[in-house]
Design a protein around this motif. Structure first.
Motif, PDB file in Angstrom:
ATOM      1  N   GLU A 146       0.741  -1.289  -0.010  1.00 41.44           N
ATOM      2  CA  GLU A 146       0.043  -0.038   0.117  1.00 41.44           C
ATOM      3  C   GLU A 146       0.928   1.315  -0.096  1.00 41.44           C
ATOM      4  O   GLU A 146       0.684   2.140  -0.669  1.00 41.44           O
ATOM      5  CB  GLU A 146      -0.966   0.060   1.111  1.00 41.44           C
ATOM      6  N   ARG A 147       1.849   1.183   0.784  1.00 44.15           N
ATOM      7  CA  ARG A 147       2.899   2.402   0.891  1.00 44.15           C
ATOM      8  C   ARG A 147       3.261   2.790  -0.668  1.00 44.15           C
ATOM      9  O   ARG A 147       3.483   3.565  -0.834  1.00 44.15           O
ATOM     10  CB  ARG A 147       3.943   2.008   1.903  1.00 44.15           C
ATOM     11  N   ARG A 148       3.897   1.744  -1.395  1.00 45.82           N
ATOM     12  CA  ARG A 148       4.435   1.861  -2.639  1.00 45.82           C
ATOM     13  C   ARG A 148       3.329   2.423  -3.443  1.00 45.82           C
ATOM     14  O   ARG A 148       3.492   3.274  -4.280  1.00 45.82           O
ATOM     15  CB  ARG A 148       5.071   0.499  -3.057  1.00 45.82           C
ATOM     16  N   PHE A 149       2.205   1.768  -3.592  1.00 45.11           N
ATOM     17  CA  PHE A 149       1.261   2.295  -4.507  1.00 45.11           C
ATOM     18  C   PHE A 149       1.015   3.720  -4.192  1.00 45.11           C
ATOM     19  O   PHE A 149       0.616   4.613  -5.082  1.00 45.11           O
ATOM     20  CB  PHE A 149       0.101   1.647  -4.351  1.00 45.11           C
ATOM     21  N   ILE A 150       0.484   4.153  -2.850  1.00 43.59           N
ATOM     22  CA  ILE A 150       0.540   5.617  -2.533  1.00 43.59           C
ATOM     23  C   ILE A 150       1.447   6.435  -3.056  1.00 43.59           C
ATOM     24  O   ILE A 150       1.233   7.710  -3.586  1.00 43.59           O
ATOM     25  CB  ILE A 150      -0.112   5.654  -1.109  1.00 43.59           C
ATOM     26  N   ALA A 151       2.805   5.964  -2.728  1.00 47.63           N
ATOM     27  CA  ALA A 151       3.936   6.915  -3.404  1.00 47.63           C
ATOM     28  C   ALA A 151       3.986   6.907  -4.683  1.00 47.63           C
ATOM     29  O   ALA A 151       4.201   8.154  -5.267  1.00 47.63           O
ATOM     30  CB  ALA A 151       5.254   6.258  -2.710  1.00 47.63           C
ATOM     31  N   ALA A 152       3.370   5.899  -5.314  1.00 53.18           N
ATOM     32  CA  ALA A 152       3.559   5.933  -7.102  1.00 53.18           C
ATOM     33  C   ALA A 152       2.252   6.835  -7.667  1.00 53.18           C
ATOM     34  O   ALA A 152       2.394   7.302  -8.555  1.00 53.18           O
ATOM     35  CB  ALA A 152       3.700   4.664  -7.544  1.00 53.18           C
ATOM     36  N   HIS A 153       1.395   6.641  -6.848  1.00 57.61           N
ATOM     37  CA  HIS A 153      -0.090   7.170  -7.463  1.00 57.61           C
ATOM     38  C   HIS A 153      -0.930   8.614  -6.742  1.00 57.61           C
ATOM     39  O   HIS A 153      -1.629   9.086  -7.308  1.00 57.61           O
ATOM     40  CB  HIS A 153      -0.955   6.348  -7.542  1.00 57.61           C
ATOM     41  N   HIS A 154      -0.048   8.982  -5.479  1.00 66.28           N
ATOM     42  CA  HIS A 154      -0.489  10.190  -4.872  1.00 66.28           C
ATOM     43  C   HIS A 154       0.589  11.005  -5.048  1.00 66.28           C
ATOM     44  O   HIS A 154       1.524  11.028  -4.524  1.00 66.28           O
ATOM     45  CB  HIS A 154      -1.169   9.850  -3.485  1.00 66.28           C
ATOM     46  N   PRO A 155       0.178  12.480  -5.577  1.00 65.51           N
ATOM     47  CA  PRO A 155       1.079  13.473  -5.780  1.00 65.51           C
ATOM     48  C   PRO A 155       1.289  14.313  -4.427  1.00 65.51           C
ATOM     49  O   PRO A 155       2.321  14.827  -4.499  1.00 65.51           O
ATOM     50  CB  PRO A 155       0.307  14.170  -6.827  1.00 65.51           C
ATOM     51  N   GLY A 156       0.599  14.152  -3.587  1.00 67.84           N
ATOM     52  CA  GLY A 156       0.899  14.845  -2.405  1.00 67.84           C
ATOM     53  C   GLY A 156       1.254  14.080  -1.319  1.00 67.84           C
ATOM     54  O   GLY A 156       1.483  13.085  -1.295  1.00 67.84           O
ATOM     55  N   PRO A 157       1.633  14.762  -0.171  1.00 66.82           N
ATOM     56  CA  PRO A 157       2.129  14.045   1.105  1.00 66.82           C
ATOM     57  C   PRO A 157       1.324  13.053   1.626  1.00 66.82           C
ATOM     58  O   PRO A 157       0.008  13.339   1.481  1.00 66.82           O
ATOM     59  CB  PRO A 157       2.289  14.988   2.006  1.00 66.82           C
ATOM     60  N   ALA A 158       1.505  11.667   2.224  1.00 67.34           N
ATOM     61  CA  ALA A 158       0.676  10.655   2.557  1.00 67.34           C
ATOM     62  C   ALA A 158       1.465  10.186   3.628  1.00 67.34           C
ATOM     63  O   ALA A 158       2.381   9.859   3.598  1.00 67.34           O
ATOM     64  CB  ALA A 158       0.277   9.882   1.464  1.00 67.34           C
ATOM     65  N   LEU A 159       0.701   9.706   4.687  1.00 70.29           N
ATOM     66  CA  LEU A 159       1.108   8.711   5.744  1.00 70.29           C
ATOM     67  C   LEU A 159       0.326   7.701   5.778  1.00 70.29           C
ATOM     68  O   LEU A 159      -0.580   7.754   6.687  1.00 70.29           O
ATOM     69  CB  LEU A 159       1.287   9.625   6.911  1.00 70.29           C
ATOM     70  N   PRO A 160       0.591   6.549   5.320  1.00 66.51           N
ATOM     71  CA  PRO A 160      -0.229   5.222   5.404  1.00 66.51           C
ATOM     72  C   PRO A 160       0.269   4.630   6.964  1.00 66.51           C
ATOM     73  O   PRO A 160       1.435   4.088   6.975  1.00 66.51           O
ATOM     74  CB  PRO A 160       0.164   4.265   4.408  1.00 66.51           C
ATOM     75  N   TYR A 161      -0.495   4.809   7.737  1.00 65.84           N
ATOM     76  CA  TYR A 161       0.202   4.340   9.324  1.00 65.84           C
ATOM     77  C   TYR A 161      -0.478   3.042   9.806  1.00 65.84           C
ATOM     78  O   TYR A 161      -1.837   3.131   9.841  1.00 65.84           O
ATOM     79  CB  TYR A 161      -0.378   5.586  10.171  1.00 65.84           C
ATOM     80  N   HIS A 162       0.160   2.016   9.783  1.00 65.86           N
ATOM     81  CA  HIS A 162      -0.497   0.753  10.279  1.00 65.86           C
ATOM     82  C   HIS A 162      -0.504   0.802  12.007  1.00 65.86           C
ATOM     83  O   HIS A 162       0.318   1.213  12.658  1.00 65.86           O
ATOM     84  CB  HIS A 162       0.553  -0.282  10.016  1.00 65.86           C
ATOM     85  N   VAL A 163      -1.646   0.244  12.140  1.00 64.34           N
ATOM     86  CA  VAL A 163      -2.238   0.303  13.597  1.00 64.34           C
ATOM     87  C   VAL A 163      -2.363  -1.228  14.001  1.00 64.34           C
ATOM     88  O   VAL A 163      -2.913  -2.176  13.298  1.00 64.34           O
ATOM     89  CB  VAL A 163      -3.439   1.127  14.186  1.00 64.34           C
ATOM     90  N   ASP A 164      -1.657  -1.622  14.974  1.00 66.30           N
ATOM     91  CA  ASP A 164      -1.603  -3.082  15.452  1.00 66.30           C
ATOM     92  C   ASP A 164      -3.320  -3.401  15.896  1.00 66.30           C
ATOM     93  O   ASP A 164      -3.372  -2.572  17.041  1.00 66.30           O
ATOM     94  CB  ASP A 164      -0.813  -3.403  16.560  1.00 66.30           C
ATOM     95  N   PRO A 165      -3.912  -4.326  15.560  1.00 65.79           N
ATOM     96  CA  PRO A 165      -5.152  -4.688  15.810  1.00 65.79           C
ATOM     97  C   PRO A 165      -5.421  -5.378  17.267  1.00 65.79           C
ATOM     98  O   PRO A 165      -6.448  -5.522  17.779  1.00 65.79           O
ATOM     99  CB  PRO A 165      -5.710  -5.526  14.958  1.00 65.79           C
ATOM    100  N   ARG A 166      -4.192  -5.554  17.951  1.00 63.82           N
ATOM    101  CA  ARG A 166      -4.357  -6.009  19.253  1.00 63.82           C
ATOM    102  C   ARG A 166      -4.228  -5.217  20.271  1.00 63.82           C
ATOM    103  O   ARG A 166      -4.754  -5.073  21.324  1.00 63.82           O
ATOM    104  CB  ARG A 166      -3.005  -7.123  19.490  1.00 63.82           C
ATOM    105  N   HIS A 167      -3.694  -3.737  20.141  1.00 65.49           N
ATOM    106  CA  HIS A 167      -3.817  -2.578  20.682  1.00 65.49           C
ATOM    107  C   HIS A 167      -4.640  -1.560  20.438  1.00 65.49           C
ATOM    108  O   HIS A 167      -4.850  -0.683  21.351  1.00 65.49           O
ATOM    109  CB  HIS A 167      -2.269  -2.046  20.831  1.00 65.49           C
ATOM    110  N   GLY A 168      -4.990  -1.286  19.219  1.00 61.93           N
ATOM    111  CA  GLY A 168      -5.648  -0.114  18.681  1.00 61.93           C
ATOM    112  C   GLY A 168      -4.736   1.015  18.944  1.00 61.93           C
ATOM    113  O   GLY A 168      -3.468   1.028  19.111  1.00 61.93           O
TER     114      GLY A 168
END
Length: 193
Positions: A146-168
């Motif tokens: 997802e990070r690679r796709f966003i970097a290649a297809h979104h012209p603005g800044p983006a932060l794809p931020y993974h959250v551990d589903p055990r902790h929220g």
């Protein structure tokens, strides 16, 4: 209504970041992190999808939420947007528990299907929804793909931020998001005159 705020978008998933569903088990009971309260919802969208059943017979969803997350989210320098399979049901069920106002919701394709290339099913829609605007996306399904796709297809800044589903979402996650938003919010325009 079109949002003209200069703030970056924060795409919010429910299950994982706000509802830590993957905690350890104690027998048949799944344990959640401390500070969460259990809720049972029968979302309107779920009831509508089970139209052949009386509403009281539609299975309830069991969710853990931390009401303190609402003020923490509202304090972030973002425009909040639901980016969840809950769709409008997030406004009907989750938002009120967190004390959030009704938020915009990303419109998903009518049929949600896994991407053939392994990309998370939300990724393309989020990039299209952002339309070049800076955004952060909190989700438990984010990987390098997802990070690679966003970097290649979104012209603005983006932060794809993974959250551990055990902790929220945890305090350090909120701090990271706030810092990122402050560095990616354009300065206010001087008044015309």
């Amino acid at each position: 209504m079109h949002d003209t705020s200069p703030l970056p978008l924060l795409f919010l998933d429910v299950d994982g970041p706000l509802n830590p569903f993957a905690g350890p088990r104690l027998g048949r009971l799944r344990l959640g992190p401390r500070g969460y309260t259990r809720y049972r919802f029968r979302p309107p969208g779920l009831v509508a999808r089970h139209a052949t059943l009386p509403p009281g017979r539609v299975p309830e969803l069991r969710v853990r939420l931390r009401p303190a997350h609402g003020p923490q989210l509202a304090a972030l320098p973002f425009t909040l947007v639901w980016a969840t399979a809950w769709a409008e049901d997030a406004n009907a069920c989750v938002g009120p528990v967190l004390g959030l106002p009704s938020l915009p919701v990303v419109a998903w394709p009518e049929r949600i299907e896994p991407e053939i290339d392994g990309l998370h099913w939300k990724t393309r829609s989020l990039v299209a929804h952002a339309a070049g605007r800076p955004f952060a996306w909190v989700d438990d399904g984010i990987t390098r793909r997802e990070r690679r796709f966003i970097a290649a297809h979104h012209p603005g800044p983006a932060l794809p931020y993974h959250v551990d589903p055990r902790h929220g979402l945890r305090d350090h996650d909120f701090a990271t998001l706030a810092t990122w938003a402050r560095t990616h919010t354009p300065p206010p325009r001087p008044p015309r005159g």
